[in-house]
Design a protein around this motif. Structure first.
Motif, PDB file in Angstrom:
ATOM      1  N   PHE A 323       0.844  -1.212   0.000  1.00 19.29           N
ATOM      2  CA  PHE A 323       0.000   0.000   0.000  1.00 19.29           C
ATOM      3  C   PHE A 323       0.875   1.257   0.000  1.00 19.29           C
ATOM      4  O   PHE A 323       0.485   2.297  -0.531  1.00 19.29           O
ATOM      5  N   ALA A 324       2.083   1.141   0.537  1.00 17.61           N
ATOM      6  CA  ALA A 324       2.981   2.311   0.528  1.00 17.61           C
ATOM      7  C   ALA A 324       3.373   2.654  -0.911  1.00 17.61           C
ATOM      8  O   ALA A 324       3.652   3.805  -1.252  1.00 17.61           O
ATOM      9  N   VAL A 325       3.326   1.642  -1.781  1.00 15.65           N
ATOM     10  CA  VAL A 325       3.713   1.867  -3.196  1.00 15.65           C
ATOM     11  C   VAL A 325       2.510   2.258  -4.045  1.00 15.65           C
ATOM     12  O   VAL A 325       2.542   3.192  -4.830  1.00 15.65           O
ATOM     13  N   VAL A 326       1.412   1.510  -3.866  1.00 16.11           N
ATOM     14  CA  VAL A 326       0.277   1.697  -4.792  1.00 16.11           C
ATOM     15  C   VAL A 326      -0.872   2.456  -4.146  1.00 16.11           C
ATOM     16  O   VAL A 326      -1.908   2.649  -4.763  1.00 16.11           O
ATOM     17  N   ALA A 367      -5.147  -4.145  -4.705  1.00 19.19           N
ATOM     18  CA  ALA A 367      -4.346  -2.898  -4.711  1.00 19.19           C
ATOM     19  C   ALA A 367      -3.267  -2.977  -5.787  1.00 19.19           C
ATOM     20  O   ALA A 367      -2.896  -1.966  -6.387  1.00 19.19           O
ATOM     21  N   ALA A 368      -2.794  -4.187  -6.074  1.00 19.56           N
ATOM     22  CA  ALA A 368      -1.734  -4.335  -7.096  1.00 19.56           C
ATOM     23  C   ALA A 368      -2.325  -4.363  -8.503  1.00 19.56           C
ATOM     24  O   ALA A 368      -1.611  -4.566  -9.486  1.00 19.56           O
ATOM     25  N   GLY A 369      -3.658  -4.230  -8.599  1.00 15.94           N
ATOM     26  CA  GLY A 369      -4.297  -4.089  -9.917  1.00 15.94           C
ATOM     27  C   GLY A 369      -4.878  -5.351 -10.497  1.00 15.94           C
ATOM     28  O   GLY A 369      -5.434  -5.347 -11.587  1.00 15.94           O
ATOM     29  N   PHE A 370      -4.806  -6.476  -9.770  1.00 15.31           N
ATOM     30  CA  PHE A 370      -5.387  -7.720 -10.300  1.00 15.31           C
ATOM     31  C   PHE A 370      -6.910  -7.671 -10.174  1.00 15.31           C
ATOM     32  O   PHE A 370      -7.424  -7.303  -9.112  1.00 15.31           O
ATOM     33  N   PRO A 371      -7.643  -8.050 -11.230  1.00 15.38           N
ATOM     34  CA  PRO A 371      -9.103  -8.155 -11.080  1.00 15.38           C
ATOM     35  C   PRO A 371      -9.435  -9.290 -10.115  1.00 15.38           C
ATOM     36  O   PRO A 371      -8.703 -10.284 -10.045  1.00 15.38           O
TER      37      PRO A 371
END
Ligand code: SDX
Length: 423
Positions: A323-326, A367-371
């Motif tokens: 979460f600190a990144v995205v 959060a990493a963008g995976f559906p």
């Protein structure tokens, strides 16, 4: 726990003294010695050990998980998924030469036959990626008919490399098909997990730029999901393998079992649950629903862990790094509020319900963008190493035979057929 138990048939007065084995197991053969007609009735195998295994050790009361004796916390911190896969399959950590050979072998088997691509493109446009994955893993058995020679060590080793190498390719292809994007072929100059991210996300750029924090977080999640002793999907793998089916057919059965919302599908179900709750102030009402039996707190509870799942603890820490990144996942606040209430509420305490591996993992994936449809696929990729380690162990265990449980017959007694006219 003593060293023996004595079982007495009160009708005949006969007794058998039975040795208690490792982990409190007693051989069911002792019952047959007492009376050949005796059976143990154990739906869902709550108290049944189906095999002896040296792969993974779980102590549910103390929240301990070890792969081949190594604590999951140390492997998560210091190892990589590919090294853990080697450990699960070979029983020992590889030395430099062994790891390089293993890494090279995997990297040159990441491609699939072009017909697999065409096969995938026949699915309905909105096919769930897990449905695609289960079907395509099974289809691989038709491309490698030699895999039926399961007692040939070299043939086995070849299928193990193929399946571990190709699962990320199949997974990424399934996603690309689901979103109507062209398939991206493996980039074998990348490490295992970065290559998967490249196949998932590369668009027009010549080479995918991997975010090292996300790649490391995903590789750590792969380590945590690699094996978990006799869980539902691994049991499915063992049962299908016990009929001497090929490893692709067995792995497809295991992936199908993982797909269920009570098992690997729970990470997707957690996100759906959190989105349905919608806000922190609606957590108490949802908890009441759960206590009335109207809803299930997905991502909580476990057949073995009656304490905090050690993987959930590690995942929760990893979530902060991602979460600190995205940027944080807005559902996190709801999850933290749910956990806080559940860990202090008698309903959950009495039932020893704690967060399991699926409670926080979905939030990282999202959060990493995976559906969310990809979450269980992200569980299946790493668990393939565990499924295959158990496959090899089963075939090498002289005490194992085709799985064929007995039953408790509760149907009608004998009766005569009645013709249609007379019914
Ligand atoms: C995985 O086996 C493995 O190792 C699996 C796994 C792996 O790495 O392979 O760890 C991965 O599958 C993790 C589990 C993911 N599933 C979920 O999060 C789904 C929600 N959890 C549950 O459905 C349940 O806890 C199970 C399926 C995980 C375990 O089920 P059990 O052992 O059969 O427990 P149970 O259903 O008999 O429950 C015992 C009691 C019941 O209450 P009573 O009927 O006694 O009143 O606890 C209650 C259940 O109703 N209960 C829950 C609950 N889980 C159990 N109540 C509310 N919410 C829950 N999540």
């Amino acid at each position: 726990m003593g060293e023996t138990v004595t079982i007495t048939d009160d009708q005949s007065g006969r007794s058998v003294k039975v040795p208690i084995g490792p982990d409190g197991t007693i051989p069911s053969a002792a019952l047959r010695e007492l009376d050949p007609g005796l059976r143990v009735y154990d739906p869902a195998f709550v108290s049944t050990a189906s095999c002896a295994s040296s792969i993974t050790y779980v102590d549910g009361d103390r929240g301990i998980l070890r792969y081949r004796g190594y604590p999951i916390e140390q492997l998560a911190e210091q190892s990589s998924y590919l090294e853990v896969a080697y450990l699960l399959l070979h029983g020992e950590l590889p030395d430099k030469g062994q790891f390089e050979a293993w890494r090279h072998e995997i990297s040159i088997h990441t491609y699939v036959h072009e017909n697999v691509k065409h096969f995938m493109q026949q699915f309905h446009y909105d096919a769930h990626p897990m449905g695609i994955l289960v079907s395509t893993v099974a289809a691989l058995s038709t491309f490698y008919p030699d895999a039926k020679r399961i007692f040939d060590r070299d043939v086995r080793a070849k299928q193990i490399v193929r399946l571990i190498a190709k699962m990320p390719t199949l997974a990424a292809f399934a996603h690309r098909f689901s979103v109507g994007m062209p398939f991206v072929y493996p980039d074998n100059s990348l490490d295992y997990t970065s290559n998967f991210l490249s196949m998932m996300w590369r668009v027009a750029e010549p080479r995918f730029e991997v975010d090292p924090v996300l790649a490391r977080a995903l590789d750590l999640l792969f380590i945590l999901h690699a094996d978990h002793e006799q869980n539902c999907s691994t049991t499915a793998m063992r049962i299908v393998a016990s009929s001497h089916a090929d490893p692709y057919s067995a792995a497809a059965a295991a992936a199908a079992a993982l797909y269920g919302p009570l098992h690997g599908g729970a990470n997707e179900a957690v996100i759906q649950m959190l989105e349905r709750i919608g806000s922190v102030d609606r957590v108490p009402a949802f908890i009441d629903e759960v206590k009335r039996g109207e809803s299930r707190l997905m991502g909580f509870g476990h057949r073995v862990y009656k304490n905090y799942d050690p993987r959930a603890r590690i995942i929760k820490r990893t979530a902060d790094e991602v979460f600190a990144v995205v940027g944080s996942n807005p559902l996190l606040d709801i999850a933290l509020a749910l956990e806080e209430v559940a860990l202090s509420d008698d309903y959950f305490i009495e039932r020893r319900l704690y967060p399991n591996v699926d409670f926080y993992s979905g939030m990282i994936y999202q959060a990493a963008g995976f559906p969310r449809e990809m979450f269980t696929v992200l569980f299946a990729i790493p668990r393939t190493a565990g499924w295959l380690a158990h496959w090899v162990e089963l075939l090498s265990d002289p005490s194992q035979r085709i799985a064929r449980p007995r039953q408790q017959y509760v149907g009608p007694s004998e009766r005569d057929y009645v013709g249609l006219e007379a019914r």
